[in-house]
Design an enzyme around this catalytic site. Structure first.
Site, PDB file in Angstrom:
ATOM      1  N   LEU A 114       0.869  -1.172   0.000  1.00  0.00           N
ATOM      2  CA  LEU A 114       0.000   0.000   0.000  1.00  0.00           C
ATOM      3  C   LEU A 114       0.909   1.226   0.000  1.00  0.00           C
ATOM      4  CD1 LEU A 114      -2.701  -0.881   2.713  1.00  0.00           C
ATOM      5  CD2 LEU A 114      -2.965  -0.986   0.232  1.00  0.00           C
ATOM      6  N   ASP A 115       0.452   2.312  -0.613  1.00  0.00           N
ATOM      7  CA  ASP A 115       1.221   3.548  -0.561  1.00  0.00           C
ATOM      8  C   ASP A 115       1.385   4.003   0.887  1.00  0.00           C
ATOM      9  OD1 ASP A 115       1.232   3.569  -3.342  1.00  0.00           O
ATOM     10  OD2 ASP A 115      -0.579   4.800  -3.459  1.00  0.00           O
ATOM     11  N   LYS A 116       2.410   4.805   1.117  1.00  0.00           N
ATOM     12  CA  LYS A 116       2.708   5.292   2.464  1.00  0.00           C
ATOM     13  C   LYS A 116       1.475   5.869   3.157  1.00  0.00           C
ATOM     14  CE  LYS A 116       5.297   9.011   4.763  1.00  0.00           C
ATOM     15  NZ  LYS A 116       6.229  10.145   4.565  1.00  0.00           N
TER      16      LYS A 116
END
Length: 318
Positions: free
Chosen positions: A137-139
């Site tokens: 998942l993105d940050k």
């Protein structure tokens, strides 16, 4: 003692013309490109039984065979970072990732990542590629992620992702009042001018996102998205492509807009919303060993919950 790793898979026809190292990265995504390149150079990753160079092109249909000893990754340190664990047994765990937590160490984020936290939680993950992480998942995206605790489990989960049998659903809050749900079927690849971004491009990889309206407001919509594929930034790119960018998206959000007549509290919340409003709320897959169905859910994080409340109040005040 290091695990013996053996894999033997046929090159899909759609990868014809790609470099061997690029093909290997596509077929064995649980391993870093650097590691795969080393195995090719050492003759531990062969094509039709023959040693090849990373830059050699594939034609499709060949057999890629991997036969190596899997050594522990020693460059990553365990760190006592709290984890929100939704499910865990001897083979797999599902965590609810908070905003701001980077998944994997990289330039600019050498530690303080989910991977460092996983190594502290379960030291045996040091022997598993990427400490068992099978997707990212993105940050600043919150929500559910699968982590494999054994090499066998990781191989099985990666195969499920490649076969598109893992169901992943996301909550998103977007700019614009949608009239109906739909599907975005548009290939995604590197942006031709900005290498830090993704874009819809003819040369990209196939990407499909399904979305449906959950709640509509004056100038925004709460939508639920289901991934058919799992490209980098897929939901963010696809929704921006159909002109419904995510609230707070610093990369794909476009010019900041406020709905006409919005109250001051909503204006402030929209201006200060700190991230893209995206949350992986449901994950469904087969247990990598028993085959039993596993379904996990994660409630909306506080920031998105409060944002929806403010949008509802604004709607009622209109």
């Amino acid at each position: 003692m290091a695990d013996i790793l053996k894999r033997d898979e046929r090159v899909p026809e759609h990868l014809a013309g790609r470099r061997l190292d690029q093909t290997a990265a596509e077929m064995f995504p649980e391993f870093s490109r650097e590691r795969l390149k080393g195995w090719i150079q050492q003759g531990e990753l062969t094509i039709d039984g023959q040693k090849a160079r990373p830059k050699d092109k594939v034609i499709g249909g060949e057999r890629l065979a991997l036969d190596t000893q899997l050594e522990e990754e020693t460059r990553w340190e365990p760190q006592a970072i709290p984890l929100s664990i939704v499910f865990e047994d001897d083979d797999v765990m599902v965590i609810d990732k908070p905003a701001g937590l980077v998944v994997h160490p990289a330039a600019g984020n050498p530690d303080g990542t989910l991977l460092n936290a996983l190594l502290h939680h379960h030291g045996a993950l040091a022997a598993i590629p990427r400490a068992g992480i099978v997707h990212r998942l993105d940050k600043d995206t919150t929500g559910l992620m699968m982590v494999a605790k054994t090499l066998r489990a990781q191989t099985a989960l990666v195969a499920q992702l490649q076969a598109r049998t893992v169901s992943r659903e996301y909550d998103a809050i977007v700019v614009g009042a949608m009239t109906a749900g739909g599907k975005v079927d548009a290939p995604i690849g590197r942006h031709p001018k900005d290498r830090q971004r993704q874009a819809v491009t003819e040369s990209g990889k196939p990407a499909v996102t399904h979305y449906r309206v959950q709640e509509r407001f004056r100038g925004h919509t709460h939508v639920r998205c289901r991934l058919e594929t799992g490209r980098t930034h897929q939901i963010r790119v696809h929704l921006a492509h159909v002109r419904y960018p995510l609230i707070g998206d610093p990369v794909y959000g476009g010019r900041f807009k406020l709905p006409p007549g919005a109250g001051e509290s909503l204006k402030t919340l929209l201006r200060e919303f700190p991230r893209q409003a995206l949350h992986a709320h449901k994950l469904r897959f087969e247990h990598p060993v028993s085959g039993a169905p596993i379904e996990c859910k994660a409630p909306l994080p506080d920031d998105m919950f409060l944002l929806l409340d403010a949008l509802r109040e604004d709607q009622e005040a209109d």
